[in-house]
Design a protein around this motif. Structure first.
Motif, PDB file in Angstrom:
ATOM      1  N   LYS A 106       1.325   0.403   2.833  1.00  0.00           N
ATOM      2  CA  LYS A 106       0.524  -0.485   3.677  1.00  0.00           C
ATOM      3  C   LYS A 106       0.311  -1.869   3.061  1.00  0.00           C
ATOM      4  O   LYS A 106       0.016  -2.813   3.772  1.00  0.00           O
ATOM      5  N   LYS A 107       0.458  -1.982   1.735  1.00  0.00           N
ATOM      6  CA  LYS A 107       0.240  -3.275   1.091  1.00  0.00           C
ATOM      7  C   LYS A 107       1.486  -4.160   1.102  1.00  0.00           C
ATOM      8  O   LYS A 107       1.440  -5.298   0.654  1.00  0.00           O
ATOM      9  N   ASP A 108       2.614  -3.616   1.587  1.00  0.00           N
ATOM     10  CA  ASP A 108       3.818  -4.439   1.736  1.00  0.00           C
ATOM     11  C   ASP A 108       3.646  -5.388   2.917  1.00  0.00           C
ATOM     12  O   ASP A 108       2.780  -5.196   3.774  1.00  0.00           O
ATOM     13  N   GLN A 109       4.488  -6.385   2.936  1.00  0.00           N
ATOM     14  CA  GLN A 109       4.557  -7.307   4.064  1.00  0.00           C
ATOM     15  C   GLN A 109       5.953  -7.197   4.640  1.00  0.00           C
ATOM     16  O   GLN A 109       6.885  -6.783   3.944  1.00  0.00           O
ATOM     17  N   ALA A 110       6.113  -7.570   5.894  1.00  0.00           N
ATOM     18  CA  ALA A 110       7.440  -7.529   6.506  1.00  0.00           C
ATOM     19  C   ALA A 110       8.390  -8.366   5.657  1.00  0.00           C
ATOM     20  O   ALA A 110       8.106  -9.524   5.343  1.00  0.00           O
ATOM     21  N   GLY A 111       9.485  -7.753   5.225  1.00  0.00           N
ATOM     22  CA  GLY A 111      10.497  -8.445   4.441  1.00  0.00           C
ATOM     23  C   GLY A 111      10.187  -8.593   2.961  1.00  0.00           C
ATOM     24  O   GLY A 111      10.945  -9.211   2.226  1.00  0.00           O
ATOM     25  N   LYS A 112       9.083  -7.993   2.485  1.00  0.00           N
ATOM     26  CA  LYS A 112       8.715  -8.152   1.074  1.00  0.00           C
ATOM     27  C   LYS A 112       8.025  -6.896   0.551  1.00  0.00           C
ATOM     28  O   LYS A 112       7.085  -6.394   1.153  1.00  0.00           O
ATOM     29  N   SER A 113       8.494  -6.429  -0.599  1.00  0.00           N
ATOM     30  CA  SER A 113       7.872  -5.287  -1.257  1.00  0.00           C
ATOM     31  C   SER A 113       6.802  -5.783  -2.221  1.00  0.00           C
ATOM     32  O   SER A 113       7.008  -6.735  -2.963  1.00  0.00           O
ATOM     33  N   ASN A 114       5.649  -5.113  -2.203  1.00  0.00           N
ATOM     34  CA  ASN A 114       4.579  -5.398  -3.158  1.00  0.00           C
ATOM     35  C   ASN A 114       4.418  -4.231  -4.129  1.00  0.00           C
ATOM     36  O   ASN A 114       3.357  -4.057  -4.717  1.00  0.00           O
ATOM     37  N   CYS A 115       5.467  -3.442  -4.280  1.00  0.00           N
ATOM     38  CA  CYS A 115       5.463  -2.295  -5.186  1.00  0.00           C
ATOM     39  C   CYS A 115       6.514  -2.560  -6.259  1.00  0.00           C
ATOM     40  O   CYS A 115       7.708  -2.604  -5.977  1.00  0.00           O
ATOM     41  N   GLY A 116       6.060  -2.750  -7.488  1.00  0.00           N
ATOM     42  CA  GLY A 116       6.976  -2.989  -8.602  1.00  0.00           C
ATOM     43  C   GLY A 116       6.454  -2.291  -9.848  1.00  0.00           C
ATOM     44  O   GLY A 116       5.373  -1.707  -9.846  1.00  0.00           O
ATOM     45  N   GLY A 117       7.210  -2.344 -10.935  1.00  0.00           N
ATOM     46  CA  GLY A 117       6.792  -1.755 -12.207  1.00  0.00           C
ATOM     47  C   GLY A 117       6.487  -0.279 -12.103  1.00  0.00           C
ATOM     48  O   GLY A 117       7.306   0.512 -11.648  1.00  0.00           O
ATOM     49  N   ASP A 118       5.255   0.117 -12.535  1.00  0.00           N
ATOM     50  CA  ASP A 118       4.848   1.522 -12.486  1.00  0.00           C
ATOM     51  C   ASP A 118       4.848   2.047 -11.064  1.00  0.00           C
ATOM     52  O   ASP A 118       5.171   3.216 -10.820  1.00  0.00           O
ATOM     53  N   CYS A 119       4.459   1.200 -10.122  1.00  0.00           N
ATOM     54  CA  CYS A 119       4.470   1.604  -8.719  1.00  0.00           C
ATOM     55  C   CYS A 119       5.876   2.033  -8.310  1.00  0.00           C
ATOM     56  O   CYS A 119       6.072   3.087  -7.713  1.00  0.00           O
ATOM     57  N   LEU A 120       6.870   1.235  -8.659  1.00  0.00           N
ATOM     58  CA  LEU A 120       8.251   1.534  -8.284  1.00  0.00           C
ATOM     59  C   LEU A 120       8.772   2.783  -9.009  1.00  0.00           C
ATOM     60  O   LEU A 120       9.605   3.508  -8.476  1.00  0.00           O
ATOM     61  N   ALA A 121       8.235   3.065 -10.188  1.00  0.00           N
ATOM     62  CA  ALA A 121       8.619   4.288 -10.900  1.00  0.00           C
ATOM     63  C   ALA A 121       8.150   5.524 -10.135  1.00  0.00           C
ATOM     64  O   ALA A 121       8.835   6.536 -10.098  1.00  0.00           O
ATOM     65  N   ASN A 122       6.977   5.433  -9.503  1.00  0.00           N
ATOM     66  CA  ASN A 122       6.438   6.545  -8.719  1.00  0.00           C
ATOM     67  C   ASN A 122       6.946   6.564  -7.281  1.00  0.00           C
ATOM     68  O   ASN A 122       6.942   7.603  -6.627  1.00  0.00           O
ATOM     69  N   TRP A 123       7.341   5.393  -6.792  1.00  0.00           N
ATOM     70  CA  TRP A 123       7.782   5.243  -5.405  1.00  0.00           C
ATOM     71  C   TRP A 123       9.146   4.542  -5.397  1.00  0.00           C
ATOM     72  O   TRP A 123       9.256   3.368  -5.056  1.00  0.00           O
ATOM     73  N   PRO A 124      10.216   5.253  -5.775  1.00  0.00           N
ATOM     74  CA  PRO A 124      11.548   4.634  -5.832  1.00  0.00           C
ATOM     75  C   PRO A 124      12.007   4.129  -4.459  1.00  0.00           C
ATOM     76  O   PRO A 124      11.689   4.710  -3.427  1.00  0.00           O
ATOM     77  N   SER A 125      12.758   3.046  -4.482  1.00  0.00           N
ATOM     78  CA  SER A 125      13.281   2.437  -3.257  1.00  0.00           C
ATOM     79  C   SER A 125      14.317   3.333  -2.585  1.00  0.00           C
ATOM     80  O   SER A 125      15.107   3.994  -3.248  1.00  0.00           O
ATOM     81  N   PHE A 126      14.321   3.296  -1.259  1.00  0.00           N
ATOM     82  CA  PHE A 126      15.389   3.931  -0.477  1.00  0.00           C
ATOM     83  C   PHE A 126      16.474   2.882  -0.312  1.00  0.00           C
ATOM     84  O   PHE A 126      16.232   1.812   0.250  1.00  0.00           O
ATOM     85  N   THR A 127      17.671   3.170  -0.836  1.00  0.00           N
ATOM     86  CA  THR A 127      18.723   2.151  -0.906  1.00  0.00           C
ATOM     87  C   THR A 127      20.020   2.527  -0.196  1.00  0.00           C
ATOM     88  O   THR A 127      20.983   1.773  -0.276  1.00  0.00           O
ATOM     89  N   GLN A 128      20.076   3.660   0.476  1.00  0.00           N
ATOM     90  CA  GLN A 128      21.319   4.068   1.135  1.00  0.00           C
ATOM     91  C   GLN A 128      21.751   3.007   2.137  1.00  0.00           C
ATOM     92  O   GLN A 128      20.943   2.534   2.929  1.00  0.00           O
ATOM     93  N   GLU A 129      23.032   2.618   2.084  1.00  0.00           N
ATOM     94  CA  GLU A 129      23.471   1.494   2.902  1.00  0.00           C
ATOM     95  C   GLU A 129      23.962   1.846   4.283  1.00  0.00           C
ATOM     96  O   GLU A 129      23.772   1.103   5.217  1.00  0.00           O
ATOM     97  N   ASP A 130      24.620   2.976   4.456  1.00  0.00           N
ATOM     98  CA  ASP A 130      25.201   3.298   5.753  1.00  0.00           C
ATOM     99  C   ASP A 130      24.720   4.661   6.208  1.00  0.00           C
ATOM    100  O   ASP A 130      24.908   5.656   5.515  1.00  0.00           O
ATOM    101  N   PHE A 131      24.062   4.689   7.365  1.00  0.00           N
ATOM    102  CA  PHE A 131      23.526   5.947   7.868  1.00  0.00           C
ATOM    103  C   PHE A 131      23.339   5.843   9.378  1.00  0.00           C
ATOM    104  O   PHE A 131      23.231   4.764   9.932  1.00  0.00           O
ATOM    105  N   ALA A 132      23.309   7.002  10.007  1.00  0.00           N
ATOM    106  CA  ALA A 132      22.973   7.091  11.422  1.00  0.00           C
ATOM    107  C   ALA A 132      21.481   7.408  11.511  1.00  0.00           C
ATOM    108  O   ALA A 132      20.883   7.877  10.539  1.00  0.00           O
ATOM    109  N   VAL A 133      20.890   7.147  12.658  1.00  0.00           N
ATOM    110  CA  VAL A 133      19.461   7.411  12.824  1.00  0.00           C
ATOM    111  C   VAL A 133      19.261   8.507  13.865  1.00  0.00           C
ATOM    112  O   VAL A 133      20.063   8.662  14.773  1.00  0.00           O
ATOM    113  N   PRO A 134      18.178   9.269  13.724  1.00  0.00           N
ATOM    114  CA  PRO A 134      17.930  10.353  14.681  1.00  0.00           C
ATOM    115  C   PRO A 134      17.445   9.823  16.027  1.00  0.00           C
ATOM    116  O   PRO A 134      17.025   8.659  16.141  1.00  0.00           O
ATOM    117  N   GLU A 135      17.481  10.687  17.010  1.00  0.00           N
ATOM    118  CA  GLU A 135      16.990  10.343  18.340  1.00  0.00           C
ATOM    119  C   GLU A 135      15.537   9.877  18.245  1.00  0.00           C
ATOM    120  O   GLU A 135      14.757  10.412  17.463  1.00  0.00           O
TER     121      GLU A 135
END
Length: 157
Positions: A70-99
């Motif tokens: 909730k503390k992120d902004q559109a287009g910007k992550s506010n989670c870094g350092g220790d936060c990012l260690a606990n909340w790793p980024s989702f980085t998969q580049e190519d995927f389909a989406v569910p209905e």
């Protein structure tokens, strides 16, 4: 004359059998790529799973829950350092989406802290939770009242 008709009949049968044999082989060849595409698509698809605690939620192809902060902004992550260690980024580049999801709602940002691409949903970065160990875990749901699973109803502030 009978000999000529007999020869013509034999040749016609041979050509007919040869034509049938080729069309069967061609059909098999064209069927195989379609089957391969059908089998590959689900392997790279995000999933919509359900949990009593979290309701329906978006998960990666391996069934790991995806979260937003909730503390992120559109287009910007506010989670870094220790936060990012606990909340790793989702980085998969190519995927389909569910209905229920629109592929156009997914994009990527380049993180300012490490330069990696991170997938976004409606502009907001997506994360995993380090304490989710297996498919179906949603241990990050509601953490500190700022981390939540993503679903098609998710509205960002």
């Amino acid at each position: 004359m009978k000999k000529g008709i007999f020869t013509l009949t034999i040749l016609s049968i041979i050509f007919a059998l040869a034509a049938c044999g080729n069309s069967t082989e061609e059909k098999k060849e064209t069927d195989q790529p379609d089957q391969a595409q059908t089998e590959q698509a689900p392997a790279d698809s995000l999933q919509l799973l359900e949990n009593e605690k979290a309701g329906e939620y978006l998960a990666d192809p391996q069934g790991m829950a995806l979260y937003y902060f909730k503390k992120d902004q559109a287009g910007k992550s506010n989670c870094g350092g220790d936060c990012l260690a606990n909340w790793p980024s989702f980085t998969q580049e190519d995927f389909a989406v569910p209905e229920g999801f629109d592929k156009k709602d997914f994009d990527t940002i380049t993180r300012e802290d490490n330069g990696e691409k991170q997938v976004t949903y409606k502009g907001f970065p997506l994360y995993y939770f380090a304490k989710d160990q297996q498919e179906g875990d949603v241990n990050g749901q509601g953490v500190k009242d700022v981390w939540f699973v993503v679903n098609s109803e998710t509205e960002f502030e």
